[in-house]
Scaffold this motif. Sequence first.
Motif, short mmCIF file in Angstrom:
data_model
loop_
_atom_site.label_atom_id
_atom_site.label_comp_id
_atom_site.label_asym_id
_atom_site.label_seq_id
_atom_site.Cartn_x
_atom_site.Cartn_y
_atom_site.Cartn_z
N LEU A 39 -52.82 1.90 86.92
CA LEU A 39 -51.47 1.29 86.64
C LEU A 39 -51.39 1.00 84.99
O LEU A 39 -52.19 0.26 84.54
CB LEU A 39 -51.49 0.11 87.21
N LYS A 40 -50.61 1.80 84.46
CA LYS A 40 -50.44 1.84 83.02
C LYS A 40 -49.09 1.00 82.79
O LYS A 40 -48.38 1.26 83.20
CB LYS A 40 -50.08 3.05 82.35
N VAL A 41 -49.49 0.06 82.07
CA VAL A 41 -48.30 -1.10 81.97
C VAL A 41 -48.09 -1.25 80.18
O VAL A 41 -49.14 -1.34 79.46
CB VAL A 41 -48.66 -2.49 82.32
N GLY A 42 -47.01 -0.84 79.70
CA GLY A 42 -46.66 -1.25 78.54
C GLY A 42 -46.18 -2.73 78.20
O GLY A 42 -45.64 -3.47 78.94
N LEU A 77 -55.46 -0.22 92.08
CA LEU A 77 -55.43 0.40 90.94
C LEU A 77 -56.24 -0.11 89.71
O LEU A 77 -56.15 -1.35 89.94
CB LEU A 77 -54.15 0.83 90.48
N GLU A 78 -56.61 0.61 88.83
CA GLU A 78 -57.19 -0.07 87.54
C GLU A 78 -56.00 -0.22 86.53
O GLU A 78 -55.10 0.24 86.84
CB GLU A 78 -58.19 0.83 86.91
N LEU A 79 -56.08 -1.29 85.86
CA LEU A 79 -55.10 -1.72 85.05
C LEU A 79 -55.51 -1.15 83.47
O LEU A 79 -56.74 -1.17 83.09
CB LEU A 79 -54.90 -3.27 84.71
N GLU A 80 -54.59 -0.60 83.06
CA GLU A 80 -54.60 0.07 81.55
C GLU A 80 -53.50 -0.75 80.84
O GLU A 80 -52.23 -0.25 81.08
CB GLU A 80 -54.63 1.47 81.29
N ILE A 81 -53.64 -1.57 79.80
CA ILE A 81 -52.44 -1.94 79.00
C ILE A 81 -52.32 -1.08 77.79
O ILE A 81 -53.20 -0.78 77.12
CB ILE A 81 -52.87 -3.55 78.78
N VAL A 82 -51.04 -0.87 77.84
CA VAL A 82 -50.78 0.03 76.33
C VAL A 82 -49.78 -0.98 75.32
O VAL A 82 -48.71 -1.27 75.78
CB VAL A 82 -49.90 1.13 76.60
N ASP A 83 -50.51 -1.02 74.24
CA ASP A 83 -49.78 -2.04 73.09
C ASP A 83 -48.63 -1.37 72.68
O ASP A 83 -49.09 -0.28 71.97
CB ASP A 83 -50.82 -2.61 72.45
N ASN A 88 -40.00 -0.29 71.12
CA ASN A 88 -40.38 1.06 71.85
C ASN A 88 -40.83 0.70 73.36
O ASN A 88 -40.98 1.71 73.97
CB ASN A 88 -41.58 1.76 71.09
N LEU A 89 -40.92 -0.34 73.52
CA LEU A 89 -41.13 -0.79 75.18
C LEU A 89 -40.47 -0.16 76.29
O LEU A 89 -41.14 0.51 76.88
CB LEU A 89 -41.04 -2.36 75.16
N GLY A 95 -40.71 8.53 78.04
CA GLY A 95 -41.54 9.53 77.48
C GLY A 95 -42.88 9.65 78.42
O GLY A 95 -43.80 10.09 78.36
N ASP A 96 -42.77 8.80 79.71
CA ASP A 96 -43.88 8.70 80.53
C ASP A 96 -45.35 8.28 80.06
O ASP A 96 -46.17 8.82 80.25
CB ASP A 96 -44.35 10.02 81.46
N LEU A 97 -45.14 7.33 79.04
CA LEU A 97 -46.48 6.73 78.32
C LEU A 97 -47.05 5.83 79.32
O LEU A 97 -48.27 5.47 79.11
CB LEU A 97 -46.23 6.29 77.09
N TYR A 98 -46.27 5.09 80.39
CA TYR A 98 -46.75 4.29 81.07
C TYR A 98 -45.74 4.04 82.44
O TYR A 98 -44.74 4.54 82.36
CB TYR A 98 -47.09 2.84 80.63
N ASP A 99 -46.24 3.43 83.42
CA ASP A 99 -45.62 3.22 84.61
C ASP A 99 -44.57 2.25 84.76
O ASP A 99 -43.48 2.18 85.09
CB ASP A 99 -46.52 2.85 85.58
N CYS A 100 -44.71 1.10 83.90
CA CYS A 100 -44.03 -0.01 83.90
C CYS A 100 -44.15 -0.78 82.77
O CYS A 100 -45.03 -0.60 81.88
CB CYS A 100 -44.02 -0.90 85.20
N VAL A 101 -43.26 -1.71 82.40
CA VAL A 101 -43.30 -2.60 81.30
C VAL A 101 -43.27 -4.12 81.90
O VAL A 101 -42.23 -4.32 82.72
CB VAL A 101 -42.07 -2.64 80.45
N ILE A 102 -44.25 -4.90 81.48
CA ILE A 102 -44.30 -6.26 81.74
C ILE A 102 -44.71 -6.91 80.55
O ILE A 102 -45.78 -7.12 79.99
CB ILE A 102 -45.49 -6.32 82.82
N SER A 103 -43.57 -7.39 79.88
CA SER A 103 -43.79 -7.73 78.61
C SER A 103 -42.55 -8.66 78.10
O SER A 103 -41.91 -8.44 77.25
CB SER A 103 -43.90 -6.85 77.73
#
Length: 185
Positions: A39-42, A77-83, A88-89, A95-103
Amino acid sequence: MRKKKKGIFMLVCMALLISLTACGQLELREAKPIEQGILKVGMNLQIPGMCYLSEETSKPEGFEVELAQMLADKMKLELEIVDTSEENLLKSLDGDLYDCVISAVALADWNETHYDHTTAYADLASVKEQTGITGEDTKIAVFTKKYNLMKDELETKLQMLRNDGSLKELSEKYFGKDITISEAK
């Protein structure tokens, strides 16, 4: 008579093709993360109490970071945080850089128009000073790209965290009070 049989055969073949195509589309309509098993999270890791880098460990910490981890765990799922920078969040979802934004992203009109989101899970109005959040829109949600089925999966898992009290406990851990919103509100 041969033309009639040929026509019926063609209709049956078309019906079969349509049904097979529909089955294939159902498979594509599953809620799948961008990267299998992750799970990629912005996040904008500059929001005190919400999502920030620890001064001691230089690792992400905060209410939203732990929420993201709980959601990833519930989804197995594993968590990956994308700073990502604040500006740009949401745009990076396209751009499909992450699945969702939690910020700490608010339910502002522009955000709601251009992106899908879960129901609001917290209201930052009473912790604006602690978080540095400005603006009138203080109810926050998990945002996804439009028509992304991950939103429904995240909504289900978020509701589980509401129901079992985990979201409230997390809120009290970081803010000393419950800032969560029940779905009924």
